[in-house]
Design a protein around this motif. Structure first.
Motif, PDB file in Angstrom:
ATOM      1  N   ALA A  43      -9.674  -2.977   4.693  1.00 26.54           N
ATOM      2  CA  ALA A  43      -8.603  -3.828   4.177  1.00 26.54           C
ATOM      3  C   ALA A  43      -9.193  -5.078   3.555  1.00 26.54           C
ATOM      4  CB  ALA A  43      -7.648  -4.221   5.309  1.00 26.54           C
ATOM      5  N   PHE A  85      -8.250   1.742  -1.695  1.00 26.32           N
ATOM      6  CA  PHE A  85      -8.254   0.316  -2.005  1.00 26.32           C
ATOM      7  C   PHE A  85      -8.561   0.014  -3.460  1.00 26.32           C
ATOM      8  CE2 PHE A  85      -8.651   0.292   2.597  1.00 26.32           C
ATOM      9  CZ  PHE A  85      -7.618  -0.582   2.906  1.00 26.32           C
ATOM     10  N   TYR A 135       0.829  -1.208   0.000  1.00 23.45           N
ATOM     11  CA  TYR A 135       0.000   0.000   0.000  1.00 23.45           C
ATOM     12  C   TYR A 135       0.865   1.260   0.000  1.00 23.45           C
ATOM     13  CZ  TYR A 135      -3.876  -3.088   1.470  1.00 23.45           C
ATOM     14  OH  TYR A 135      -4.819  -4.074   1.563  1.00 23.45           O
ATOM     15  N   PRO A 186      -6.206   5.279   2.966  1.00 19.53           N
ATOM     16  CA  PRO A 186      -6.115   4.137   2.044  1.00 19.53           C
ATOM     17  C   PRO A 186      -6.978   4.348   0.805  1.00 19.53           C
ATOM     18  CG  PRO A 186      -7.473   3.576   3.934  1.00 19.53           C
ATOM     19  CD  PRO A 186      -6.865   4.914   4.238  1.00 19.53           C
ATOM     20  N   TYR A 218      -5.244  -0.009  -5.014  1.00 24.45           N
ATOM     21  CA  TYR A 218      -4.431  -1.161  -4.626  1.00 24.45           C
ATOM     22  C   TYR A 218      -4.889  -2.422  -5.375  1.00 24.45           C
ATOM     23  CZ  TYR A 218      -3.576   2.077  -0.746  1.00 24.45           C
ATOM     24  OH  TYR A 218      -3.291   3.184   0.012  1.00 24.45           O
TER      25      TYR A 218
END
Length: 403
Positions: free
Chosen positions: A398, A80, A22, A78, A83
């Motif tokens: 996550a 995601f 990340y 974050p 990612y």
């Protein structure tokens, strides 16, 4: 029955592991962060760059502790979606490198490159080329371990980090393995490491010298047999492909700040919506819903409940998840909640399950689920959302590797 161990003639298993995944994506996409300590996630550190790790930061660690260790760190929220996109690009490189790829998570996989020497070169040459392609095509650093077994390849990649390539030559496995600390072995956590250290066992070589019989007496038969086999570099497992996940899940860190019951429930709603989409996209049905909670004292609890019939309906999953949360709410009121996670387990392929009465012609999700999925796929995840989630931030999500 005696099981013969498969023995490879050369080190031809690769373990490819992206470095601080990340954080590396954030440094790739924000050039001003390169070379600087970076933390991903506010309440809990989901990932730390190697510059931050050099200051003692680890994940998962409370954000305030990480910032105390590394005051100059830049904290990034974050992302995601980015990612997952980066992970898919990397896995395309993996699958273009070898037809035998076993994904472990969003940022690591095993590759079997045996039999590719004539068309692709030696395993080390293949590993070097893979690293270069991930660097140039995806823009991320990756470490690769090369060995005769999955276990040793994974250990090699861990020792070779960051951004390295480590080859454990055939016949030299014990020379590489035995000087390493015991925590390098799969299955050695903090408690097992402490028991081994108390017995004067600090390296993998010490475990081998201690012997299987004494190790079983110290740790129990299962653990002792397992660790002794690893200490002797015994791992006959092959790289498995085409293996579908038995569960999908996601979790969100809520931070140390006290959250209201409405905030906790809204976070659960957001997770269920995301998992419902992933379940239907993978064409799977779930039979069991598992709720995981972490409290302010870092203790965890798990609650699960199975459905009478497998489903991919968001509302059916939500009803079960809400029931589990309601049952756990007294604990949340008493101890606070810093993380909430949900997993859908006991998955079946859609169409492989017999329909239950009454037959309505379709055992798939409701028309509403399908319509919402279509809108989100076309216009973005936030195109349609629940009223309870408007203007809410739900912490650090996550997700696991999608099916």
């Amino acid at each position: 029955m005696r099981i013969e161990q498969f023995e490879r003639g050369e080190a031809s298993i690769l373990h490819a592991d992206l470095d601080s995944f990340y954080a590396s994506v954030e440094q790739r996409d924000h050039p001003h962060l390169r070379g600087r300590p970076v933390l991903v996630g506010g309440g809990v550190v989901l990932a730390a760059s190697y510059e931050a790790k050099a200051m003692g930061v680890r994940s998962p660690m409370p954000g305030h502790e990480a910032r105390a260790l590394c005051p100059s760190a830049v904290t990034m929220p974050p992302r995601f979606d980015m990612y997952i996109e980066a992970s898919r690009s990397v896995f395309e490189v993996f699958r273009d490198t070898s037809p035998l790829v076993e994904g472990i998570s969003v940022d690591e996989a095993f590759l079997d490159v045996s039999g590719l020497r004539k068309i692709s070169g030696t395993p080390v040459e293949i590993a070097a080329r893979l690293r270069e392609r991930v660097r140039t095509e995806v823009g991320l650093p990756i470490t690769v371990g090369v060995a005769r077994s999955k276990f040793l390849a994974k250990v090699a990649s861990a020792v070779g980090k960051p951004d390295g390539l480590l080859h454990v030559e055939a016949g030299r496995e014990l020379d590489f393995l035995h000087p390493l600390p015991v925590r390098r072995l799969w299955g050695v956590g903090a408690k097992t490491e402490a028991r081994l250290l108390d017995a004067g066992i600090s390296t993998v070589g010490d475990i081998a010298s201690f012997g299987e019989k004494h190790l079983c007496a110290l740790l129990g038969r299962g653990t002792g047999t397992h660790l002794y086999a690893l200490s002797m570099a015994r791992d006959p497992r092959r790289v498995e492909t085409g293996k579908r996940r038995s569960s999908i899940g996601a979790q969100r860190a809520l931070g140390r700040r006290v959250k209201s019951e409405a905030d906790v429930e809204a976070t659960l709603l957001a997770i269920v919506d995301r998992l419902g989409v992933r379940l239907r996209k993978a064409d799977r049905l779930t039979r069991t819903v598992v709720l995981r909670l972490r409290f302010h004292d870092f203790e965890k609890v798990t609650r699960s409940r199975s459905l009478r019939e497998p489903t991919d309906s968001t509302e059916a999953v939500l009803a079960v998840a809400r029931g589990l949360l309601d049952d756990a709410m007294p604990l949340i009121r008493e101890r606070g909640c810093t993380l909430i996670g949900l997993s859908l387990t006991n998955l079946d392929d859609h169409g492989a399950v017999q329909l239950a009465l009454p037959f309505d012609g379709d055992d798939h999700a409701s028309d509403l689920d399908i319509a919402v999925d279509s809108l989100r796929g076309r216009f973005g995840r936030d195109a349609v959302t629940r009223a309870a989630l408007v203007n809410r931030h739900h912490g650090d999500d996550a997700p696991m590797l999608p099916d």
